[in-house]
Write an enzyme that holds these catalytic residues in place. Structure first.
Site, PDB file in Angstrom:
ATOM      1  N   ARG A 178       1.217  -5.707  11.962  1.00  0.00           N
ATOM      2  CA  ARG A 178       0.561  -4.693  12.753  1.00  0.00           C
ATOM      3  C   ARG A 178      -0.222  -5.544  14.075  1.00  0.00           C
ATOM      4  NH1 ARG A 178      -4.478  -0.868  11.145  1.00  0.00           N
ATOM      5  NH2 ARG A 178      -2.969   0.156   9.783  1.00  0.00           N
ATOM      6  N   GLU A 203      -7.157  -0.645  14.899  1.00  0.00           N
ATOM      7  CA  GLU A 203      -7.923  -1.505  13.811  1.00  0.00           C
ATOM      8  C   GLU A 203      -7.054  -2.774  13.242  1.00  0.00           C
ATOM      9  OE1 GLU A 203      -9.581   0.180  10.356  1.00  0.00           O
ATOM     10  OE2 GLU A 203      -9.352  -1.369   8.999  1.00  0.00           O
ATOM     11  N   ARG A 222       1.478   1.551  10.276  1.00  0.00           N
ATOM     12  CA  ARG A 222       1.154   1.851   9.108  1.00  0.00           C
ATOM     13  C   ARG A 222       2.330   1.876   8.201  1.00  0.00           C
ATOM     14  NH1 ARG A 222      -3.400   4.123   7.188  1.00  0.00           N
ATOM     15  NH2 ARG A 222      -4.114   4.782   9.422  1.00  0.00           N
ATOM     16  N   ARG A 248       0.911  -1.216  -0.120  1.00  0.00           N
ATOM     17  CA  ARG A 248       0.046  -0.018   0.203  1.00  0.00           C
ATOM     18  C   ARG A 248       0.990   1.376   0.057  1.00  0.00           C
ATOM     19  NH1 ARG A 248      -5.147  -1.945   3.719  1.00  0.00           N
ATOM     20  NH2 ARG A 248      -5.394  -3.961   2.807  1.00  0.00           N
ATOM     21  N   SER A 290     -11.067  -6.057   9.164  1.00  0.00           N
ATOM     22  CA  SER A 290     -12.021  -5.457   8.685  1.00  0.00           C
ATOM     23  C   SER A 290     -13.139  -6.530   7.863  1.00  0.00           C
ATOM     24  CB  SER A 290     -11.329  -4.633   7.520  1.00  0.00           C
ATOM     25  OG  SER A 290     -12.572  -3.557   7.297  1.00  0.00           O
TER      26      SER A 290
END
Length: 441
Positions: free
Chosen positions: A406, A365, A291, A276, A368
């Site tokens: 993460r 988070e 991130r 990403r 998802s």
RNA sequence: GGAGAGGUGGCCGAGUGGUCUAUGGCGACGGUCUUGAAAACCGUUAGACCCCCUUAGGGUCUCGAGGGUUCGAAUCCCUCCCUCUCCGCCA
């Protein structure tokens, strides 16, 4: 993609969905364009029909009569070309707008503008209290020599990292544990292509809209390499995108296919690196492994019957699968109902799981879980033969099962000991040859 | 990277500018016959879109993709993609 007959029938419903999902699209204008398209299309088809009929007669004609007809058809050909030209212009804009159309969120979805208005549904586990001053995962990782961010940045730029030694092993352990758990539950494991073409990116509804978050491969090499036009064109045609999630490849796996109902639901687990660009996030979550540009993820992807009850049940199931992993790891978490403004264009319902991260003094988070109904299936053209003999688009769903590094943030921070060592979660110990503690070298 | 051969309906495969609407076969499905089945025979056999209040019906597009030539393209021309064979390089 949305069934346009539904939009024509109830434009207000879709205008409201646009508003709630923060999508700027004027449904009335779109429908006017839709009308115009059909009008011009009808004209074009009439001309084509005439041309076809006359062309069929031409070989039976002779002499002056033939000449006259051909002359007439030449004129029609000009007119037709013009009409086709304007149709193409209209269709381009029509398609662009159509790709903006959102699916309508379920009635249970909270209306809100962004992630601050997501609604907590439940929590699990106890938030840890430390008898000492806890360190964050970066400090822990550096002192244990299992995370090396500065050298990652040296090699690959900002938001890059090395996992090293037991850090790398811990990552593989948690991934392997997750894979084993899903396989036990009947999921088929995939290691999919990490590069995907435009159709797959569009089909899973990352494009248009998400282009700037995806790394593109095979473009813009001309300036550096000084290639000729032909080579540049070939490289341009190599264009592919690094996937941001294996959902892109795995959900596209059956694109263009008609499945047997007896094969549904398909329960797939994609394991892949994910890439990403994180454009526009400068300064956000800058510290540590939260991130980053590249990570590894085990993703659940479901294809099932076009039935809200069936997909709702499977949504609960893949949500539970992820919770099972967190519970096995004994990491406290909460489940939230994602509000309209924080949902994607195609999603009709979405839950996030947020895991407790001591250094953030809050939940972050980590998962998802999304239900799309037939939004992706329409773009990907995945159907099945329904019991009544008709072909229907499948429903698609997906959920993270684990994403690393993460997830290493809560593991390292929650399992840290006073002396700076980290206890390895019990369920992961078998995946690290029985090792129990990561201690300073 | 070099040389060559290809891409046509669910599958195989014919079609090299028109007069028949993409020949033919296989498979699948339905029917006749049969106690049932097989065989035989007959029939059906894709998708997207548009017109039409609906039904019925009609039309357009799709022969790997996109352009072009032509009154007319599966067929001719251009670009690209993909597959296969051989050679080279390579984890």
């Amino acid at each position: 993609m949305i069934d346009l007959t539904l939009v024509r029938k109830d434009p207000d419903l879709y205008q409201t969905a646009c508003k709630n999902k923060n999508i700027k699209l004027d449904i009335k204008k779109f429908l006017a364009l839709d009308d115009e398209r059909r009008e011009v299309m009808t004209q074009v088809q009439k001309m084509q029909s005439e041309r076809n009929a006359v062309s069929k007669k031409v070989p039976t004609l002779k002499g002056a009569e033939k000449e006259a007809v051909i002359k007439e058809m030449k004129a029609l050909g000009e007119k037709l070309k013009n009409a086709e030209g304007s149709l193409m212009v209209i269709e381009k804009e029509w398609m662009a707008q159509q790709l903006q159309l959102p699916s309508v969120p379920l009635k249970t979805v909270p209306v809100g503008k962004d992630d601050t208005e997501n609604v907590q549904l439940r929590t699990w586990g106890t938030i840890p209290k430390f008898a000492f001053e806890p360190k964050d995962h970066v400090t822990l990782g550096e002192s244990l020599d299992i995370i090396d961010i500065p050298r990652g940045v040296k090699i690959a730029g900002s938001r890059s990292y090395f996992l090293k030694g037991d850090g790398a092993r811990l990552e593989l352990a948690v991934l392997q544990f997750t894979i084993d758990s899903l396989v036990k539950k009947g999921f088929t494991l995939f290691t999919p292509p990490l590069m995907a073409n435009y159709a797959a990116m569009m089909g899973t509804s990352y494009f248009p809209g998400g282009e700037e978050q995806a790394y593109a491969v095979g473009v813009d090499r001309t300036p550096e390499t000084g290639l000729g036009e032909k080579e540049a064109k070939q490289i341009e045609s190599d264009k592919a995108y690094l996937i941001g999630t294996s959902e892109v490849s795995v959900a596209s796996y059956h694109s263009g296919e008609t499945l047997k109902p007896s094969d549904l639901p398909k329960k797939y687990a994609g394991f892949s690196n994910c890439f990403r660009r994180e454009a526009g996030t400068y300064g956000k979550d800058a510290r540590g492994l939260y991130r980053i540009h590249q990570f590894q993820k085990v993703e659940q992807v479901i294809l099932c019957e076009n039935d809200p009850e069936v997909s709702a049940k499977l949504h609960a199931e893949i949500l539970q699968n992820a919770e099972d992993i967190l519970q096995a790891l004994k990491l406290p978490y909460r489940v939230v109902a994602v509000c309209t403004g924080d949902m994607g264009r195609g999603q009709v319902y979405k839950n996030d799981i947020e895991t407790w991260m001591p250094s953030r003094l809050g939940y972050g988070e980590t998962h998802s879980c999304s239900t799309f109904y037939d939004f992706q299936a329409r773009r990907l053209n995945i159907k099945y033969e329904a019991a009544d003999g008709t072909k229907k688009f499948v429903h698609t769903l997906n959920n993270t099962c684990i994403a690393s590094p993460r997830i290493l943030i809560p593991i390292l921070e929650i399992y840290q000991n006073k002396d700076g060592s980290v206890t390895i979660p019990e369920v992961l110990q078998p995946y690290m040859n029985g090792k129990k503690i990561i201690a300073k070298p």
